[in-house]
Design an enzyme around this catalytic site. Structure first.
Site, mmCIF file in Angstrom:
data_model
loop_
_atom_site.group_PDB
_atom_site.id
_atom_site.type_symbol
_atom_site.label_atom_id
_atom_site.label_comp_id
_atom_site.label_asym_id
_atom_site.label_seq_id
_atom_site.Cartn_x
_atom_site.Cartn_y
_atom_site.Cartn_z
ATOM 1 N N ASP A 10 32.101 44.580 47.957
ATOM 2 C CA ASP A 10 32.536 43.412 48.518
ATOM 3 C C ASP A 10 31.737 42.946 49.805
ATOM 4 O O ASP A 10 31.574 44.021 50.622
ATOM 5 C CB ASP A 10 33.777 43.241 48.923
ATOM 6 C CG ASP A 10 34.537 41.971 49.295
ATOM 7 O OD1 ASP A 10 34.267 41.124 48.942
ATOM 8 O OD2 ASP A 10 34.688 41.752 50.722
ATOM 9 N N GLU B 10 28.181 42.163 45.591
ATOM 10 C CA GLU B 10 28.745 40.854 45.988
ATOM 11 C C GLU B 10 27.885 40.254 46.788
ATOM 12 O O GLU B 10 27.758 40.380 48.118
ATOM 13 C CB GLU B 10 30.164 40.768 46.417
ATOM 14 C CG GLU B 10 30.642 39.397 46.296
ATOM 15 C CD GLU B 10 31.245 38.943 47.662
ATOM 16 O OE1 GLU B 10 31.674 37.627 47.696
ATOM 17 O OE2 GLU B 10 31.453 39.552 48.568
#
Length: 614
Positions: free
Chosen positions: A261, A303
């Site tokens: 992330d 991401e």
């Protein structure tokens, strides 16, 4: 007697140790003690890895490019919204199988404080599942059952920050100097103010600035996203060592794909934007090496929500790869732009860039996800057509809220910034396609039009190289959920508009012939079956843009092992005729009828997949 690693581990370790040492020592100023700890941690993690997962690793290693094939179909879901708990997901594995899903992305489910979780992205404990979803053992059990069905599990690894309720943060607040060194603490605003001169704000409206005052510690702490999410200091090797160990712990619980992330943010340096710095790539490369040594069946998904030229470096190089998978966010945004304008020129241009990339790069493709739609389009390209960025963003947001004449879309703004005109958009695929408004009006003609658009968009999704991912609920055309407006913990975040709970009564309607749920579910299932049966959809296929002589119709060509495919998509609600240079006869992959495509007509929001075998 101390357990010893096997020959397979030892071989992988010896193959990687030189590069790993070089990268680690360069980043952490020859900290030999920290490096020895890191290596010992890798061995410990491998010894703790269950035998069943080692066998899974072996199976994956025998076909290292298994995720490049044409048989993958993903689904992204919130456990709570899909079935309440991990046990509930297990009980609905039959439905997941029926939908053809073999890549299951479970949204953040680790322990986070209620009301200060950012949807689970403020992790208080990286080794504990939030009790409302179940336990870490139940996650391992779900993964085991998924593996038996050939389903891989993906989980978010929130590596940029922790919750302010994390053990390290609690100790830091109490004055523990070593724990404060795991974050960015400052006694006054001198250095934070210098950071603010060059570091952009992520949420200027809802969480302005990049720093917050910590009353308990009497200091300032870096909080790039929200005040309750404290940025980790990866210049401290203890942070990297412990976070990599947390990642491998999740791998040992059966997580196959680790979604890194906010990857571009993880290295901070004064005088920079603190985005995409070279050290980020060193960290990701070392995490890839760690996973290849301990859990070689693992994939890393980065991401990186940026344009292709900034995304591609996160794949690394062929000799020194980083992420296995990246998101194709630009195509997603360009697709919705094309829905609003019925003009395929930007999408054609953007896909041409993607098609020119090396075939070993594998993207995750999607129409909708848990997040908003940001209008980060190629405005320099659009400028030649008289498009102005701020005015165009406003048009797109007005269109998808139904404020433009003729638009049936229904969505809401997210993080509106009136000064910059930079609001983003929320809504489900079905509601943005006009189905919600049409059903409200009980207008059969508009319902038909909305369903055709929804199915055409999914056909376009499945015609691309890479792994197509459905957002849970899209497979039945789930509509917006406005109930979040009545929840004090959610009403400030319009992304909950498309994060509604899956209604299993609605799911049952997929069996009712002619219903919206049945038509969309059946269409996606049929398209997936065709995709799996034809190697022309393989990620290694040659791909190109086909000139259609019509700016409403997108044409895509694919070729692989003697199969040549032509796919055409009409983004206009009106019938369109297109022309190509192809004078051969093709077979329609859905109807099995044969036709020439030198001149062809598509109805409004229709598509056609054609194939020829040599």
């Amino acid at each position: 007697m101390k357990k010893k690693v096997d020959a397979g581990y030892q071989k992988r370790f010896e193959e990687k140790i030189d590069e790993l040492r070089w990268l680690y020592m360069e980043l952490y100023q020859n900290d030999e003690q920290a490096f020895r700890y890191f290596c010992a941690m890798l061995e410990k993690a491998y010894l703790e890895r269950p035998q069943a997962l080692k066998q899974w690793d072996q199976k994956r290693s025998e076909n290292a490019e298994w995720y490049h094939d044409n048989e993958r179909l993903g689904m992204l879901m919130y456990v709570e919204n899909f079935a309440g708990t991990l046990q509930g997901v297990r009980e609905h594995l039959d439905y997941i199988n029926e939908a053809g899903i073999n890549y299951l992305h479970l949204m953040p489910l680790l322990q986070s404080p209620k009301g200060r979780s950012d949807g689970g992205y403020a992790v208080a404990d990286f080794r504990t599942v939030d009790p409302k979803y179940g336990t870490i053992e139940e996650l391992a059990q779900l993964s085991g059952e998924c593996h038996e069905e050939g389903i891989s599990i993906c989980l978010d690894f929130v590596m940029n920050h922790t919750s302010e309720d994390h053990e390290w943060a609690k100790k830091a607040r109490q004055g523990d100097v070593e724990c404060q060194k795991r974050y960015f603490f400052y006694d006054n605003w001198e250095i934070p103010s210098k950071f603010e001169e060059t570091v952009p704000q992520v949420f200027p409206q809802t969480a302005p600035g990049n720093f917050s005052w910590c009353e308990e510690a009497g200091k300032i702490v870096m909080t790039t996203f929200y005040p309750y999410q404290w940025d980790l200091n990866y210049a401290n090797p203890v942070v990297f060592n412990d976070m990599t160990e947390n990642m491998l712990y999740l791998c040992n619980k059966g997580v196959d794909i680790i979604r890194l992330d906010a990857t571009p943010y993880i290295w901070k340096e004064l005088g920079t934007t603190c985005r995409n710095l070279p050290q980020v790539h060193t960290l990701v490369r070392m995490m890839r090496i760690a996973a290849e040594i301990v859990a070689p069946g693992t994939l890393l998904l980065g991401e990186v929500v940026m344009e292709p030229k900034e995304v591609v470096p996160y794949f690394g190089t062929q000799e020194k790869p980083e992420c296995h998978l990246l998101y194709n966010v630009t195509t997603m945004a360009s697709t919705w732009h094309t829905v609003a304008t019925a003009d395929v020129r930007l999408l054609r241009h953007q896909l041409g860039t993607v098609f020119a990339l090396p075939k070993q790069y594998v993207f995750l493709n999607y129409l909708r996800c848990h997040d908003d739609i940001g209008w980060g389009l190629d405005y320099p390209f659009l400028k030649q057509f008289g498009v102005k960025e701020i005015e165009h963003k406003k048009y797109l947001n007005d269109f998808f809220r139904g404020y433009v004449y003729g638009s049936e879309s229904r969505g809401e703004l997210y993080n509106d910034d009136p000064k910059l005109g930079d609001a983003r958009l929320c809504g489900t695929t079905a509601s943005l396609s006009g189905i919600e408004a049409a059903e409200y009006e009980r207008n059969e003609g508009k319902i038909e039009q909305g369903i055709k658009l929804d199915i055409m968009l999914h056909a376009f999704l499945l015609a691309q190289s890479g792994i197509p991912v459905l957002y849970s609920g899209d497979e039945i055309g789930m509509l917006n959920d406005y109930s979040y407006h009545e929840d004090p913990l959610r009403w400030s975040d319009s992304r909950y508009l498309h994060r509604g709970h899956l209604d299993w009564k609605e799911v049952k309607k997929r069996k009712s012939r002619g219903s919206r749920q049945n038509r969309i579910f059946s269409a996606i299932a049929r398209l997936r079956k065709i995709r799996c049966a034809n190697e022309v959809f393989h990620s290694q296929a040659d791909t190109w843009i086909v000139d259609t002589g019509n700016d409403h119709v997108l044409g895509i060509g694919r070729y692989y092992k003697g199969q040549k495919m032509m796919a055409f998509f009409n983004f206009s609600k009106e019938p369109q005729t297109f022309y190509t240079q192809e004078n051969e006869e093709y077979k329609n992959m859905l109807t099995r009828t044969r036709a020439h495509i030198d001149r062809y007509e598509l109805g409004g929001y229709e598509f056609v997949w054609m194939i020829k075998k040599y």
